[in-house]
Motif scaffolding. Sequence first.
Motif, PDB file in Angstrom:
ATOM      1  N   ALA A   9       0.826  -1.215   0.000  1.00 45.84           N
ATOM      2  CA  ALA A   9       0.000   0.000   0.000  1.00 45.84           C
ATOM      3  C   ALA A   9       0.858   1.262   0.000  1.00 45.84           C
ATOM      4  O   ALA A   9       0.454   2.289  -0.545  1.00 45.84           O
ATOM      5  N   GLU A  10       2.039   1.190   0.591  1.00 49.14           N
ATOM      6  CA  GLU A  10       2.951   2.340   0.656  1.00 49.14           C
ATOM      7  C   GLU A  10       4.031   2.269  -0.427  1.00 49.14           C
ATOM      8  O   GLU A  10       4.857   3.181  -0.536  1.00 49.14           O
ATOM      9  N   THR A  64      12.971   1.436   2.059  1.00 46.88           N
ATOM     10  CA  THR A  64      13.404   1.688   0.686  1.00 46.88           C
ATOM     11  C   THR A  64      12.133   1.743  -0.160  1.00 46.88           C
ATOM     12  O   THR A  64      11.300   0.837  -0.115  1.00 46.88           O
ATOM     13  N   ALA A  65      11.972   2.847  -0.871  1.00 44.63           N
ATOM     14  CA  ALA A  65      10.732   3.117  -1.603  1.00 44.63           C
ATOM     15  C   ALA A  65      10.907   2.795  -3.085  1.00 44.63           C
ATOM     16  O   ALA A  65      11.988   2.951  -3.645  1.00 44.63           O
ATOM     17  N   TYR A  66       9.815   2.352  -3.700  1.00 49.05           N
ATOM     18  CA  TYR A  66       9.851   1.967  -5.112  1.00 49.05           C
ATOM     19  C   TYR A  66       8.544   2.350  -5.802  1.00 49.05           C
ATOM     20  O   TYR A  66       7.542   2.644  -5.164  1.00 49.05           O
TER      21      TYR A  66
END
Length: 112
Positions: free
Chosen positions: A15-16, A31-33
């Motif tokens: 969801a994030e 760590t965002a993708y």
Amino acid sequence: MNPSSVAVIVERVDAERRYEILVDGRRAGLTAYRDRGEQRVFFHTEIHDSHTGQGLGAQLVQQALADVRASGKRIVPVCPYVATFLKRHDEFANITDPVTPDVLRWLKGELG
């Protein structure tokens, strides 16, 4: 505190659109993708100040990239930390795509 008694978990939070590393149940970093077709584009990694120097960033990225492999996707390392990690860990070379101007334009549109 005895480091061996600390529970460290890496989980994907769809969801994030990020992977989080939890230390004793509390988020210590992420760590965002964004997904672009079969590519998982990593663009930001951070470890909270209270947890730096403990190897958590490497543990987080290692497990995130292993999850990308398991899901059949490919890695695009826009994030400098992920890119540096990949230079030291060639076991992911066969599923890593280059960062291209096209990817960067797409990511800018995704992130607004």
